[in-house]
Design an enzyme around this catalytic site. Structure first.
Site, short mmCIF file in Angstrom:
data_model
loop_
_atom_site.label_atom_id
_atom_site.label_comp_id
_atom_site.label_asym_id
_atom_site.label_seq_id
_atom_site.Cartn_x
_atom_site.Cartn_y
_atom_site.Cartn_z
N CYS A 1 -4.42 12.64 12.84
CA CYS A 1 -5.21 11.40 12.77
C CYS A 1 -4.96 10.68 14.09
CB CYS A 1 -4.78 10.57 11.56
SG CYS A 1 -3.14 9.92 11.77
N ARG B 1 -5.04 10.43 4.04
CA ARG B 1 -3.95 11.38 4.37
C ARG B 1 -2.93 11.44 3.25
NH1 ARG B 1 -2.43 13.75 8.24
NH2 ARG B 1 -0.30 13.56 7.49
N ARG C 1 -8.72 -0.46 4.99
CA ARG C 1 -7.91 0.57 4.29
C ARG C 1 -6.59 -0.02 3.84
NH1 ARG C 1 -6.09 4.68 7.79
NH2 ARG C 1 -4.79 4.98 5.97
N LYS D 1 0.85 -1.21 0.00
CA LYS D 1 0.00 0.00 0.00
C LYS D 1 0.88 1.25 0.00
CE LYS D 1 -1.67 1.56 4.05
NZ LYS D 1 -1.33 2.94 4.37
N ASN D 2 1.93 1.26 0.81
CA ASN D 2 2.74 2.47 0.98
C ASN D 2 3.75 2.67 -0.14
OD1 ASN D 2 1.21 2.92 3.18
ND2 ASN D 2 2.80 2.37 4.68
N ARG E 1 0.84 14.68 12.75
CA ARG E 1 1.27 14.42 11.36
C ARG E 1 1.37 15.71 10.53
NH1 ARG E 1 -1.01 8.84 9.33
NH2 ARG E 1 0.91 8.93 8.12
N PRO E 2 2.21 16.61 10.92
CA PRO E 2 2.39 17.84 10.15
C PRO E 2 3.02 17.56 8.78
CG PRO E 2 4.07 17.65 11.83
CD PRO E 2 3.11 16.52 12.08
N ASP F 1 5.09 0.78 11.99
CA ASP F 1 3.82 0.18 11.55
C ASP F 1 3.63 -1.22 12.11
OD1 ASP F 1 3.82 1.67 8.21
OD2 ASP F 1 3.31 2.43 10.19
N VAL G 1 8.63 7.27 16.55
CA VAL G 1 8.29 7.92 15.27
C VAL G 1 7.02 8.76 15.36
CG1 VAL G 1 7.75 7.52 12.84
CG2 VAL G 1 9.48 6.11 13.98
N ASP H 1 5.10 20.06 7.44
CA ASP H 1 6.07 21.17 7.32
C ASP H 1 7.31 20.81 6.52
OD1 ASP H 1 6.42 19.47 9.64
OD2 ASP H 1 8.12 20.74 10.16
N LEU H 2 7.76 19.56 6.62
CA LEU H 2 8.99 19.18 5.89
C LEU H 2 8.72 19.07 4.38
CD1 LEU H 2 10.40 16.55 8.42
CD2 LEU H 2 10.99 18.98 8.19
C1 EPZ Z 1 4.41 6.92 5.99
O1 EPZ Z 1 3.67 7.97 6.59
C2 EPZ Z 1 3.46 5.73 5.95
N1 EPZ Z 1 2.30 6.05 5.14
C3 EPZ Z 1 3.05 5.37 7.39
O2 EPZ Z 1 2.26 4.18 7.32
C4 EPZ Z 1 4.30 5.05 8.20
O3 EPZ Z 1 3.93 4.80 9.54
C5 EPZ Z 1 5.26 6.25 8.15
O4 EPZ Z 1 5.56 6.57 6.78
C6 EPZ Z 1 6.57 5.97 8.86
O5 EPZ Z 1 7.19 4.86 8.30
C7 EPZ Z 1 2.42 6.01 3.79
O6 EPZ Z 1 3.47 5.75 3.25
C8 EPZ Z 1 1.17 6.32 3.02
P1 EPZ Z 1 6.60 10.32 7.99
P2 EPZ Z 1 4.27 9.48 6.58
O7 EPZ Z 1 6.45 11.55 7.18
O8 EPZ Z 1 4.95 9.75 5.30
C9 EPZ Z 1 6.87 13.64 11.31
C10 EPZ Z 1 0.35 2.85 7.69
O9 EPZ Z 1 -0.14 2.35 8.71
N2 EPZ Z 1 6.77 14.59 10.19
O10 EPZ Z 1 7.84 9.50 7.86
O11 EPZ Z 1 3.19 10.41 7.02
C11 EPZ Z 1 5.53 12.95 11.58
O12 EPZ Z 1 4.73 13.75 12.43
C12 EPZ Z 1 0.86 4.27 7.71
O13 EPZ Z 1 0.47 2.24 6.59
C13 EPZ Z 1 6.96 15.94 10.44
O14 EPZ Z 1 7.22 16.35 11.57
O15 EPZ Z 1 5.37 9.36 7.74
C14 EPZ Z 1 5.94 11.67 12.25
O16 EPZ Z 1 6.14 11.91 13.63
C15 EPZ Z 1 0.68 4.93 9.07
N3 EPZ Z 1 6.85 16.83 9.41
C16 EPZ Z 1 7.29 11.34 11.58
O17 EPZ Z 1 7.73 12.55 10.97
C17 EPZ Z 1 6.56 16.42 8.13
O18 EPZ Z 1 6.49 17.27 7.22
C18 EPZ Z 1 7.20 10.27 10.53
O19 EPZ Z 1 6.35 10.71 9.52
C19 EPZ Z 1 6.36 15.04 7.89
C20 EPZ Z 1 6.46 14.15 8.94
#
Ligand code: EPZ
Length: 421
Positions: free
Chosen positions: A119, A95, A401, A23-24, A124-125, A309, A331, A127-128
């Site tokens: 969520c 999302r 989902r 999925k991801n 889940r900001p 995950d 995380v 900003d990056l």
């Molecule tokens: C991806 O989410 C996955 N989703 C998530 O899987 C997975 O848990 C996550 O990566 C971590 O491996 C998809 O790929 C669709 P991140 P993502 O950006 O991209 C912070 C599932 O169950 N962050 O690596 O949203 C954030 O708050 C889902 O399949 C910022 O601060 O994850 C979090 O604490 C759940 N600013 C951390 O980074 C940003 O701009 C990791 O988020 C982006 C993220």
């Protein structure tokens, strides 16, 4: 009202299971199809409500999609995009809809995307994502819950990610594919799904080097062409079945898996006395009846660390392991939503800031519980497979989902799960 699962423990799960496409990996690749006007075919696509939602979003922008779920082939043609605006409804459904911002900016020069809310697992900001796009010259405004971004032409930039965010790495990679000049991303995510996205983009004519390492160089190209791409297997789904084998003291053979993507999970299972053996066609996970599953400590980390995950799955396993385990979630800031429900099943768990301390008990008891999010729901489902008595699990739409017919596939391995609509 969401469906329910009635889960009756039915002993050890044994047999073969074929793992679906990830999925991801599919979701960012579907966003990337917006980068070209030529048709792209994605193969090994699982029939998930998240995939359906992403197709709905692409169609709302003017793209055409056609999905042969039986074969797992999904074709997208984004030749005639007729808007740069994504409706608010999509962000509530998915999302990952935010991942279209990079491709929309690169392709149309502007994008108006609903700012994703938080969520169940955290704020889940994004900003990056936005910092990277701004570094490439995008003007970004946040008005009335929407992100309005514009960039007549994105320029390559040097971007250091404060955190190796998977989504931000994907957004920047997709935008940079069509930017002018070279983009260098440092401290970026190295997940297998990032490599898969880079492989899709390079097959479409992009010039991306270093995906899978923490420094990725992207030389922008003028346009991308349509491609056919098979996504990688879903390592999180694989981990779900691996823990199902461990929890029920069973013996399951997984095919369509990439052992390298599962190394942190395999290592942890071996640490708690569960056998994992590579076979010529996949992975065999089995429990040695002379050994008991013992406790261990887990700290979730970005890849190649232990995946966040899979944290809920291992919490269900540790709930009946011999000894005390400490699971630290580094995380996401709120990813222990399953703890309350596991405690209602008799688990002994104490949360201390980012850590959960789990005292293993001999058995959990079946109960009425509810899934709060995708992986917490799957974790509760796993715990119910080996509990004393029947469990009624609500909120199954969360599970649908990210898993295709999970209950049917577990039942083929010997489980007894009934879906009540
Ligand atoms: C991806 O989410 C996955 N989703 C998530 O899987 C997975 O848990 C996550 O990566 C971590 O491996 C998809 O790929 C669709 P991140 P993502 O950006 O991209 C912070 C599932 O169950 N962050 O690596 O949203 C954030 O708050 C889902 O399949 C910022 O601060 O994850 C979090 O604490 C759940 N600013 C951390 O980074 C940003 O701009 C990791 O988020 C982006 C993220």
């Amino acid at each position: 009202m969401s469906d329910k699962f009635i889960i009756t423990p039915n002993g050890a799960l044994t047999g073969d299971v074929h793992i679906s496409g990830a999925k991801n990996a599919v979701l960012p690749v579907l966003a990337a199809t917006l980068l070209t006007g030529q048709p792209c075919t994605v193969q090994n696509v699982p029939d998930l409500s998240d995939v359906e939602a992403m197709c709905g979003l692409l169609e709302s922008l003017g793209a055409g999609t056609s999905f042969d779920a039986s074969k797992g082939n999904l074709t997208v043609c984004a030749e005639n995009l007729n808007t740069h605006e994504a409706a608010y409804e999509w962000v509530g459904k998915l999302r990952a809809s935010f991942l279209i911002i990079g491709p929309m900016l690169a392709r149309l020069g502007k994008a108006k995307i609903p700012l994703p809310g938080g969520c169940a697992i955290g704020s889940r900001p994004v900003d990056l994502h936005l910092k990277g796009l701004a570094a490439m010259g995008a003007e970004i405004e946040h008005t009335h819950g929407f992100i309005c971004a514009s960039a007549p032409k994105l320029r390559g930039a040097k971007i250091y990610l404060d955190f190796p965010s998977v989504g931000a790495t994907e957004s920047i990679m997709m935008a940079a594919a069509l930017a002018e000049g070279q983009t260098i991303m440092e401290n970026c995510a190295v997940e297998p799904e990032i490599v898969d996205l880079a492989n899709f983009l390079n097959a479409a004519g992009a010039d991306i080097r270093g995906a899978g390492t923490d420094t990725v160089k992207i030389n922008g190209t003028r346009a991308l062409r349509g491609v056919t791409h098979a996504v990688i297997p879903d390592r999180i789904e694989a981990g779900t079945f691996m823990v199902a084998a461990a929890l029920t003291r069973g013996d399951i053979h997984l095919t369509n898996v990439m052992a390298d993507h599962l190394k942190p999970v395999t290592a942890k299972l071996k640490e708690v006395n569960v056998n994992v053996m590579e076979t010529e066609s996949g992975l065999r996970v089995f429990h040695d009846p002379t050994m008991e599953v013992i406790a261990t400590d887990i700290k979730t980390m970005p890849f190649p660390g232990f995946p966040t995950d899979m944290q809920a799955f291992f919490m269900s396993l540790m709930a009946t392991a011999a000894g005390t385990s400490i699971i630290t979630e580094t995380v996401f800031e709120n990813r222990f939503m399953q703890v309350g429900e596991l405690k209602r099943m008799g688990a002994e768990i104490k949360i201390e800031s980012r850590s959960a301390v789990i005292e293993g008990v001999p058995k959990l008891a079946g109960a009425q519980v509810t899934a709060s999010d995708l992986r917490a729901g799957a974790g509760l489902m796993l715990a119910a497979l080996n509990a004393d008595g029947v469990t009624e699990l609500g909120g199954v739409s969360h599970i649908d989902r990210g898993y295709c017919a999970l209950e049917a596939r577990l039942n083929r391995l010997g489980a007894d799960i009934q879906r009540i609509s």
